[in-house]
Write an enzyme that holds these catalytic residues in place. Sequence first.
Site, PDB file in Angstrom:
ATOM      1  N   ILE A  37       0.834  -1.211   0.000  1.00 35.93           N
ATOM      2  CA  ILE A  37       0.000   0.000   0.000  1.00 35.93           C
ATOM      3  C   ILE A  37       0.865   1.256   0.000  1.00 35.93           C
ATOM      4  O   ILE A  37       0.430   2.319   0.417  1.00 35.93           O
ATOM      5  CB  ILE A  37      -0.995  -0.008   1.178  1.00 35.93           C
ATOM      6  CG1 ILE A  37      -0.287  -0.149   2.538  1.00 35.93           C
ATOM      7  CG2 ILE A  37      -1.985  -1.143   1.007  1.00 35.93           C
ATOM      8  CD1 ILE A  37      -1.251  -0.061   3.731  1.00 35.93           C
TER       9      ILE A  37
ATOM     10  N   ARG B 206      14.290  -5.973  14.423  1.00 37.77           N
ATOM     11  CA  ARG B 206      15.286  -5.814  13.371  1.00 37.77           C
ATOM     12  C   ARG B 206      14.646  -5.050  12.214  1.00 37.77           C
ATOM     13  O   ARG B 206      13.497  -5.297  11.862  1.00 37.77           O
ATOM     14  CB  ARG B 206      15.728  -7.206  12.886  1.00 37.77           C
ATOM     15  CG  ARG B 206      16.857  -7.225  11.892  1.00 37.77           C
ATOM     16  CD  ARG B 206      17.093  -8.638  11.365  1.00 37.77           C
ATOM     17  NE  ARG B 206      17.127  -9.636  12.428  1.00 37.77           N
ATOM     18  CZ  ARG B 206      18.207  -9.894  13.173  1.00 37.77           C
ATOM     19  NH1 ARG B 206      19.327  -9.267  12.955  1.00 37.77           N
ATOM     20  NH2 ARG B 206      18.131 -10.808  14.126  1.00 37.77           N
ATOM     21  N   ILE B 207      15.368  -4.105  11.673  1.00 37.94           N
ATOM     22  CA  ILE B 207      14.841  -3.306  10.572  1.00 37.94           C
ATOM     23  C   ILE B 207      15.258  -3.942   9.249  1.00 37.94           C
ATOM     24  O   ILE B 207      16.436  -4.203   9.013  1.00 37.94           O
ATOM     25  CB  ILE B 207      15.346  -1.853  10.687  1.00 37.94           C
ATOM     26  CG1 ILE B 207      14.817  -1.215  11.984  1.00 37.94           C
ATOM     27  CG2 ILE B 207      14.919  -1.034   9.474  1.00 37.94           C
ATOM     28  CD1 ILE B 207      13.312  -1.254  12.158  1.00 37.94           C
TER      29      ILE B 207
ATOM     30  N   ASN C 115      14.679  -2.699   6.053  1.00 41.53           N
ATOM     31  CA  ASN C 115      15.135  -1.750   5.033  1.00 41.53           C
ATOM     32  C   ASN C 115      15.171  -0.366   5.660  1.00 41.53           C
ATOM     33  O   ASN C 115      14.132   0.196   6.022  1.00 41.53           O
ATOM     34  CB  ASN C 115      14.175  -1.779   3.828  1.00 41.53           C
ATOM     35  CG  ASN C 115      14.607  -0.843   2.712  1.00 41.53           C
ATOM     36  OD1 ASN C 115      15.015   0.290   2.957  1.00 41.53           O
ATOM     37  ND2 ASN C 115      14.500  -1.311   1.484  1.00 41.53           N
TER      38      ASN C 115
ATOM     39  N   LYS D 129       9.690  -6.454  13.527  1.00 42.25           N
ATOM     40  CA  LYS D 129       8.364  -6.041  13.990  1.00 42.25           C
ATOM     41  C   LYS D 129       7.797  -5.035  12.997  1.00 42.25           C
ATOM     42  O   LYS D 129       8.472  -4.629  12.065  1.00 42.25           O
ATOM     43  CB  LYS D 129       8.466  -5.394  15.371  1.00 42.25           C
ATOM     44  CG  LYS D 129       8.762  -6.371  16.501  1.00 42.25           C
ATOM     45  CD  LYS D 129       8.915  -5.599  17.798  1.00 42.25           C
ATOM     46  CE  LYS D 129       9.018  -6.528  18.993  1.00 42.25           C
ATOM     47  NZ  LYS D 129       9.261  -5.754  20.238  1.00 42.25           N
TER      48      LYS D 129
ATOM     49  N   GLY E 139       4.637   0.386  10.518  1.00 45.34           N
ATOM     50  CA  GLY E 139       3.688   1.223   9.783  1.00 45.34           C
ATOM     51  C   GLY E 139       2.809   2.092  10.659  1.00 45.34           C
ATOM     52  O   GLY E 139       2.312   3.120  10.213  1.00 45.34           O
ATOM     53  N   GLU E 140       2.580   1.688  11.890  1.00 39.77           N
ATOM     54  CA  GLU E 140       1.650   2.434  12.731  1.00 39.77           C
ATOM     55  C   GLU E 140       2.305   3.031  13.970  1.00 39.77           C
ATOM     56  O   GLU E 140       1.685   3.832  14.676  1.00 39.77           O
ATOM     57  CB  GLU E 140       0.485   1.517  13.139  1.00 39.77           C
ATOM     58  CG  GLU E 140      -0.259   1.025  11.908  1.00 39.77           C
ATOM     59  CD  GLU E 140      -1.464   0.151  12.222  1.00 39.77           C
ATOM     60  OE1 GLU E 140      -2.440   0.227  11.485  1.00 39.77           O
ATOM     61  OE2 GLU E 140      -1.411  -0.627  13.185  1.00 39.77           O
TER      62      GLU E 140
HETATM   63 MO1  MOS Z   1      -4.722  -0.760   9.438  1.00 41.72          MO
HETATM   64  S1  MOS Z   1      -5.709   0.894  10.077  1.00 41.72           S
HETATM   65  O1  MOS Z   1      -5.106  -1.897  10.658  1.00 41.72           O
HETATM   66  O2  MOS Z   1      -5.014  -1.139   7.837  1.00 41.72           O
END
Ligand code: MOS
Length: 754
Positions: free
Chosen positions: A477, A636-637, A639, A709, A712-713
């Site tokens: 996305i 761990r990242i 990218n 982990k 995104g949020e």
């Molecule tokens: Mo997300 S708001 O759980 O796509």
Amino acid sequence: MSSVRDWAAPNPVTENRGGLIGKGVDRYEGPLKVTGTAPYAYDTPAPSPPAIGVMATATIPRGRIVSADVSAAEAAPGVMLVWTHRNVPPQAPRGTRANPRSQRASNPALASDRVEYYGQPVGFVVADTFENARAAAELIVFDYAPEPAVVDFKASFGLAEQPPNEEDVRVGDFEAAFAGAPVTLDETYFSPLQNHVQMEPCATVAWWEGDKVTVHTSIQMVKGGQHALAETLAIPSEQVQLSTRYIGGGFGGKGQPYEDLVLAALAARALSRPVKVTYTRQQMFHGTIHRPAVEMRVRLGAQPDGRLTAMALEATTHCARQAIFTEHAANFARSLYAAPNRLTGHRLVKMDLPHAGPMRAPGEASGMLSLECAMDELAETLGIDPVELRIRNEPEKDPETGKPFSTRQLVRCMTEGAQRFGWARRNPVPGQVREGRWLVGMGMAAAIRGNFLLPAKAGIRIDAGGVVTVRQGMTDIGTGSYTILAQIAAETMGTRLEDVRVEIGDSDMPPAPGSGGQFGAATAGSAAFQAAMNLRAALTELAVDDPRSPLYGGPAEFVTFENGNIAIENRSESLAALVARAAPEGVYVEGAITPAADARDYSQHTYGAHFAEVGVDQVTGEVRLRRMFGVFAAGRILNAKTAKSQITGGMIWGVGTALTEVNAVDPRYGSFVAGDMAEYLVPVHADIANLDSMFLDEADDKANPMGIKGVGELGISGAGAAVANAIYNACGVRLRDYPMSPDKVLAGLLAKGM
Ligand code: MOS
């Protein structure tokens, strides 16, 4: 089922010999996107030129369609079809799940004469061009019988009820501890209704071959979209081929399908030709979900040394009458700070507004705007630095469940951030730092967001040229799924990134849950990793069993994959040579990931700390972000570049939450006042002067085999509160009503006589 012990063992990703894990490699699909050649759903070429569908939408919040006059629309130029509830083809009733394994139930379009929200699709026109379809849709004349509607959130609190299947969570005796606390805080915070406003609207192109429909649509969950359409059309899901290859933003708003998907499929069948349908920008605001407004009451009781004895967070929020959704704005508080006596819970008001639903960091994004300001207020009352107050309330174990944390570096995020940001230079007394007409201040907030792993599968193939292809019903996305899947596959197989292809987004690929809840990279990536490990095993067997291979006879346990070669001790050959000789048609295997048996034995989250500096214009009340820095711990990242984009994007959204972002309900129509990007204000480049972030070193072997982990949020969680706290430090105006727009700031300044 995988065991945690397996996950703690070194593996090709954690060993990272090729150095691809963590590297800030460019986006896999970047060239397609920046040259405008990535086919988004509405751009996807159909087998023949598509007809164009446009929806007509309701102009009342609640009631009944008494009549719909379609004569002018039907007579309009280029029109092929006009549908209302009177003549739309039959669909399964709402909520039907003929196949119990379907991940989403039916959602029929134009299905009844009932209007449940402003902006609900009630009519549909297909014509030869978009312009003709849009003009004809305007010509349908609806006559409504309106009914009383509940559309004002703040006036509806009295109607709030306990959400279904949910109890308040109590630990100890909150009321007694709060009553007996030497220092207390009792404040209420409000975060407004927000819209996702993805760059790409929801859109679908559909066509049929026999009894099978192909749809290209914009959705975060492949299986959810496929199953919803199959259930709505009452056909087996095998007859729905759904693709969602490039998605221009989701943020939770595309976690479910909408009417474009159903109407495009129905019309393509009715007209025996491809049909495409998009929401307009204005239709997106009402016709898709939004983040509901939330009122949050925080009560804190503390000892003079800052230790919390009592903590309560109670959140009241709203949802649509027919689409129950609870914004769990209090959940995060259950794991954040130690306090022996605790109360958290939610109340829900059912309203006649468009559907509320998940939006980036559902729960945390709103919820942390309250408690993280309350902690700032308590710190000032106690005369304790806000970082120090949080450190004094750092729990050793999860404060509600008593479970151990898998990893928790919240304190290090705060101390590292404070040091790098120059927090020590902050004057704790508000309104003391002045630059011309600007009052300057600093604020901070903590961040927490859960981490999840869901069951997923992936396929992987190597061909005779040595090219590795990952196939997975995953979505990107805009987050970087393509890129991290390529990195995982290349690192695990010991090949170059250039030799990896990634194919995602199709319903006939091995299924992954998609993008949501910041579980995407860990979930889809872990399945891809397992698939690649299975491919290593298959290739190893191929080599040691092949008398023509230098690896013939093994020992298989010493196999390595590096630089495009498979090797045992000092014997090696290229993967391409092995496959070309021993399996010229290529080798394809699949892999799967499931949560560990003991996944629920740990309290597992990602953490961070935000530091913000703002200037408040004493004359206009305008707030400008001057600097912002965040430190995060999220496993761990994979990218460095895409992870940082996710985190800083979330922080920027938090700045918008604090300063500009809001939609208001027009009580006359139950509509939203802002319906385009000119009125719905999100930060632009000029609003974000100097914003940066860093990740702490971390690997969480309780999370998944790679120790990664979600990111995104996490970035939006808490970010707005840091800005709000900086506003207070700058000018002494404590606002608890987001966003902190100039009118509110100015009123506060005037009230203080400043
Ligand atoms: Mo997300 S708001 O759980 O796509």
